[in-house]
Scaffold this active site. Sequence first.
Site, mmCIF file in Angstrom:
data_model
loop_
_atom_site.group_PDB
_atom_site.id
_atom_site.type_symbol
_atom_site.label_atom_id
_atom_site.label_comp_id
_atom_site.label_asym_id
_atom_site.label_seq_id
_atom_site.Cartn_x
_atom_site.Cartn_y
_atom_site.Cartn_z
ATOM 1 N N CYS A 125 0.815 -1.221 0.000
ATOM 2 C CA CYS A 125 0.000 0.000 0.000
ATOM 3 C C CYS A 125 0.850 1.273 0.000
ATOM 4 O O CYS A 125 0.563 2.223 -0.736
ATOM 5 C CB CYS A 125 -0.968 -0.005 1.180
ATOM 6 N N HIS A 143 -2.637 6.381 4.918
ATOM 7 C CA HIS A 143 -1.205 6.543 5.105
ATOM 8 C C HIS A 143 -0.768 7.887 4.519
ATOM 9 O O HIS A 143 -1.284 8.323 3.486
ATOM 10 C CB HIS A 143 -0.421 5.442 4.380
#
Length: 336
Positions: free
Chosen positions: A130, A243
Amino acid sequence: MSGLRVGIVGASGAVGHDLLEVLRARAFPLATLRLFGSARSAGSRLAFAGEQLVVEEATPAALAGLDVCFFSAGAAVSRALAPAAAKRGAVVVDNSSAFRMDADVPLVVPECNADALAHIPRGIVANPNCSTIILCVALAPLHRAVGVERVVVATYQAASGAGARAVEELRQSTRARLAGEPFAPSALPQSLAFNLFPHVDVFLDSGYTKEEDKMLHETRKILAAPELAVEATCVRVPVERCHSEAVTVQLREDLTPDAARALFARSLGLVVVDEPAAERYPMPSTSTQQDAVAVGRVRQSRVFTPGLTFWLVGDQLRKGASLNAVQIAEAVFARR
């Protein structure tokens, strides 16, 4: 693209739930949709498009008759079952780390290297890590335009990147801290409440973590830049979802911040949020459940000449996992 027979292995997990939402939101052409899980979750039901779909036990025989199968159940399950699904005719899009660095498995972020999907010798396409996806969506247009020589990146990774138990642990540890009560973490190596720590995945003999190594090697593969220098420090922060990344790049040719913003603005998968004077910049709170990676704080590097520094935020469950996987499937079958 006509209707496809689709399966999801690991449908009950966080990424599995997001896959269902992305398939619905993008009106992915479904002829049938089958959900798979462990023997323990078999027989449970998950809602999709007004229906209650029964979760089947994932076995090699059960995975026959699919056109595409999304795997999001961990590397061990992928190694055991993904080749069986591919052997039975499915294009496998695997969200684990099992096959990412295999030379004969494409590792794909469609905005960056969709051409890698022209040849899928084993019937398996790997979905990158990711943090790597979020980084590469921004690096790729820079690399195409002026070339990227070096990357220094610090990540600020949400609890959900470590799974649902880590999110619940963040909530519990926060309540305990506010109440002045002791708390012993189990899903994470440290208590995350009012804290952060530079420990994502396991530490290697080099002193780097496995997550930091992934960002190096996967970025090189995606950008077809085997000599690219990538210095990563990965940090877990007390955020539930999304994130963030602070990035500095050395470029081969000069690019002004204004030109970089214009380049980012016309690049697929990116949205520019860069008005610091108005207190507008990318944040997890505004990027949650958004498809695009947000980029801002674009400025001239004080370390590299020529170079840039910028800030990225992306939903690691959406673009960092489920959306990227569905985009891979769309791109594969658009070629057929």
